[in-house]
Design an enzyme around this catalytic site. Structure first.
Site, PDB file in Angstrom:
ATOM      1  N   HIS A  12       0.864  -1.153   0.049  1.00 36.04           N
ATOM      2  CA  HIS A  12       0.107  -0.068   0.158  1.00 36.04           C
ATOM      3  C   HIS A  12       1.034   1.204   0.002  1.00 36.04           C
ATOM      4  CE1 HIS A  12      -3.750   2.103   1.366  1.00 36.04           C
ATOM      5  NE2 HIS A  12      -2.649   3.070   1.279  1.00 36.04           N
ATOM      6  N   HIS A  14       1.592   5.295  -1.733  1.00 36.64           N
ATOM      7  CA  HIS A  14       0.952   6.499  -2.652  1.00 36.64           C
ATOM      8  C   HIS A  14       2.465   7.256  -3.182  1.00 36.64           C
ATOM      9  CE1 HIS A  14      -2.799   6.421  -1.083  1.00 36.64           C
ATOM     10  NE2 HIS A  14      -2.318   6.163   0.134  1.00 36.64           N
ATOM     11  N   LYS A  98      -9.214  -0.098  -6.060  1.00 34.85           N
ATOM     12  CA  LYS A  98      -9.453   0.544  -4.493  1.00 34.85           C
ATOM     13  C   LYS A  98     -10.645   1.128  -4.379  1.00 34.85           C
ATOM     14  CE  LYS A  98      -7.855   2.186  -0.629  1.00 34.85           C
ATOM     15  NZ  LYS A  98      -6.702   2.918  -0.532  1.00 34.85           N
ATOM     16  N   HIS A 135     -10.441   1.037   1.746  1.00 37.46           N
ATOM     17  CA  HIS A 135     -10.146   2.156   2.718  1.00 37.46           C
ATOM     18  C   HIS A 135     -11.467   1.990   3.666  1.00 37.46           C
ATOM     19  CE1 HIS A 135      -8.605   6.199   4.349  1.00 37.46           C
ATOM     20  NE2 HIS A 135      -9.923   5.923   4.954  1.00 37.46           N
ATOM     21  N   HIS A 173      -4.641  -0.545   5.857  1.00 34.79           N
ATOM     22  CA  HIS A 173      -4.298   0.185   6.997  1.00 34.79           C
ATOM     23  C   HIS A 173      -5.250   0.014   8.149  1.00 34.79           C
ATOM     24  CE1 HIS A 173      -7.167   2.869   4.973  1.00 34.79           C
ATOM     25  NE2 HIS A 173      -5.820   3.478   4.268  1.00 34.79           N
ATOM     26  N   ASP A 246       1.495   2.580   3.554  1.00 34.75           N
ATOM     27  CA  ASP A 246       0.641   3.832   3.231  1.00 34.75           C
ATOM     28  C   ASP A 246       1.556   4.950   3.188  1.00 34.75           C
ATOM     29  OD1 ASP A 246      -1.739   5.247   2.776  1.00 34.75           O
ATOM     30  OD2 ASP A 246      -2.332   5.217   4.790  1.00 34.75           O
TER      31      ASP A 246
HETATM   32  C1  NCD Z   1      -3.698   8.858   1.869  1.00 28.50           C
HETATM   33  C2  NCD Z   1      -3.076  10.224   0.901  1.00 28.50           C
HETATM   34  O1  NCD Z   1      -2.733  11.214   1.399  1.00 28.50           O
HETATM   35  O2  NCD Z   1      -3.159   9.733  -0.390  1.00 28.50           O
HETATM   36  N1  NCD Z   1      -3.545   9.580   3.326  1.00 28.50           N
HETATM   37  C3  NCD Z   1      -3.564   8.935   4.472  1.00 28.50           C
HETATM   38  O3  NCD Z   1      -3.562   9.693   5.461  1.00 28.50           O
HETATM   39  N2  NCD Z   1      -3.340   7.644   4.655  1.00 28.50           N
HETATM   40  C4  NCD Z   1      -4.879   8.636   1.485  1.00 28.50           C
HETATM   41  C5  NCD Z   1      -5.343   7.278   2.336  1.00 28.50           C
HETATM   42  O4  NCD Z   1      -4.549   6.316   2.240  1.00 28.50           O
HETATM   43  O5  NCD Z   1      -6.151   7.427   3.004  1.00 28.50           O
HETATM   44 ZN    ZN Z   2      -3.261   4.982   1.420  1.00 31.82          ZN
END
Ligand code: NCD
Ligand code: ZN
Length: 344
Positions: A12, A14, A98, A135, A173, A246
Site C-alpha cells: 500500500h 502513494h 481500490k 479504505h 491500514h 501507506d
Molecule cells: C492518503 C493520501 O494522502 O493519499 N492519506 C493518508 O492519510 N493515508 C490517503 C489514504 O490512504 O487514506
Molecule cells: Zn493510503
C-alpha cells in the site's frame, strides 16, 4: 547486529506524480522490490489505460539500474463498468481496485457513494480473481472520527464479504481491535495491511506538546488498546496481515496548514521502522514473513529472490527532503531510528 531479509514488498503506497514522484520513488525502490501503487491522483486513475500510462511514468522516474516493479490499481467509482475490470485483468499490470468511500480521504471526491452501486463490478472482480483494496471508514458526518472503521465493518464490509463469497479483499491500514478481530475471524480471501505508524503510535502522538501535523493520517491514530491489538496482529505470524506502509507524501506547507492534509511520509524509513516495531514486540524473527511473504502469497505473486540487509545502528532521517520547489518532512524527521538499511 545485522538482519538479512528476503527483499520486501510494500502492499500500500502513494507515489503521486511529477516532481513528487521523482522525489519519493527512490526511497521506496531502495528498499522494496514491488509496491501496490494507490490510484488517488487528481484526477483519479479510473481506467486501465490511465493505470498503464501512470505505470510508464513511474518506470521512467526510477533511478538507473533499479528493477522495482509498480503494481497498479484502479480507483473504483459509482460508474466503473465491469468491462473495465476485464481490461484491467487482461493487462497483466493491474493488481487490484481500490474502494475509497466518497469523501473519506485525500482525493476521494470521486469515490463510491454506496457500494451497492458497484455490485456488477464486484461480481466481475470475483470472477477475475481481482483484489478489492478497501479504505475502511464510513463518512457519515454523525459518526465520530474514531468510530469510522468499526462502523464501516458493520455497515459495508461484512455484508459485502457475504454477498461476494469468493471476492479477495484487503482491508487496508487497519487501525482498531475491531478490524483485527474481523480479519482474524473472516472467511478465506480476506487480509489486511498494517502501517508502521499504527503499530508504533497511539493518538497521543497527535498532541504531544502541541498539534503534530506530521502524525496526522487517515484512518487517524487510535487509542493505545487499539495500537496494541494492531501490533499483536502484525507480529503474530498470521498470514492475513502484511506490510503496507501507506507512505503518503504531502508538501510541508500542505501539512503545516490551518486545514492540513492527511498522510505520513514514511518511505525513507519504510522497512527500518517495521524492524523497530517488530523488535519492540520481541518478534524480529517474524518480520520477514510479514514484509516479504504473506502479501505476495495473498496476491498470488512469486516471492522475491533477492535480499536486503538492515543493521542495528542508530541514525537520524533529515528534517526534510526536497521535492521540486517544495519540501517533504519524513516520518521520524530529526529523531532516532534504530535500524539502518545497509547499501547493497
Ligand atoms: C492518503 C493520501 O494522502 O493519499 N492519506 C493518508 O492519510 N493515508 C490517503 C489514504 O490512504 O487514506
Ligand atoms: Zn493510503
Amino acid at each position: 547486529m545485522k538482519l538479512t531479509l528476503r527483499r520486501p514488498d510494500d502492499w500500500h503506497l502513494h507515489l503521486r506524480d511529477g516532481d513528487m514522484l521523482a522525489a519519493v520513488l527512490p526511497h521506496t525502490a531502495a528498499r522494496f522490490a514491488r509496491a501496490i501503487v494507490m490510484p488517488n491522483l487528481a484526477p483519479p486513475v479510473t481506467t486501465t489505460a490511465a493505470a498503464l500510462a501512470y505505470r510508464e511514468r513511474i518506470l521512467a522516474a526510477l533511478p538507473a539500474g533499479s528493477d522495482f516493479e509498480p503494481l497498479m490499481t484502479l480507483y473504483l467509482t459509482d460508474n466503473t463498468l465491469a468491462e473495465e475490470i476485464h481490461r484491467a485483468a487482461a493487462s497483466g499490470a493491474v493488481f487490484g481496485v481500490k474502494l475509497y468511500p466518497a469523501g473519506a480521504t485525500t482525493n476521494s471526491d470521486s469515490g463510491v457513494t454506496h457500494l451497492r452501486h458497484c455490485d456488477a463490478v464486484l461480481a466481475a472482480m470475483e470472477e477475475a480473481g481481482m483484489v478489492l483494496q478497501v479504505h475502511g471508514e464510513v463518512t457519515a458526518p454523525g459518526i465520530d472520527v474514531f468510530d469510522r472503521e468499526r462502523v464501516f465493518i458493520e455497515r459495508v464490509l461484512a455484508p459485502a464479504v457475504e454477498r461476494f463469497p469468493q471476492l479477495k479483499v484487503v482491508f487496508e491500514h487497519v487501525t482498531t481491535a475491531d478490524a483485527v478481530e474481523f480479519v482474524r475471524g473472516a472467511r478465506d480471501g480476506i487480509a489486511a495491511t498494517v502501517t508502521p505508524q499504527h503499530m508504533l503510535l497511539n493518538r497521543n502522538a497527535l498532541f504531544a506538546g502541541g498539534l503534530r501535523p506530521h502524525h496526522y493520517c487517515l484512518p487517524v491514530l487510535k487509542a493505545e488498546r487499539h495500537r496494541e491489538a494492531v501490533l499483536a496482529a502484525a507480529t503474530s505470524g498470521s498470514a492475513r496481515f502484511f506490510l503496507g506502509t501507506d507512505s503518503a507524501p504531502h508538501t510541508r506547507g500542505s501539512k503545516e496548514s490551518s486545514c492540513g492534509c492527511a498522510g505520513i511520509y514514511s518511505a525513507p524509513v519504510g522497512i527500518e521502522i517495521y524492524a523497530e516495531a517488530f523488535e519492540q514486540a520481541g518478534a524480529l524473527d517474524r518480520l520477514e514473513a510479514f514484509a516479504s511473504e504473506h502479501g505476495a502469497r495473498f496476491y498470488g505473486l512469486p516471492l522475491n529472490d533477492t535480499t536486503i540487509t538492515l543493521e542495528r545502528r542508530d541514525w537520524m532521517p533529515p528534517a526534510e527532503y526536497a521535492a521540486g520547489a517544495d519540501t517533504l518532512v519524513p516520518f521520524r524527521a530529526g529523531e532516532t531510528v534504530r535500524w539502518q538499511l545497509v547499501a547493497a
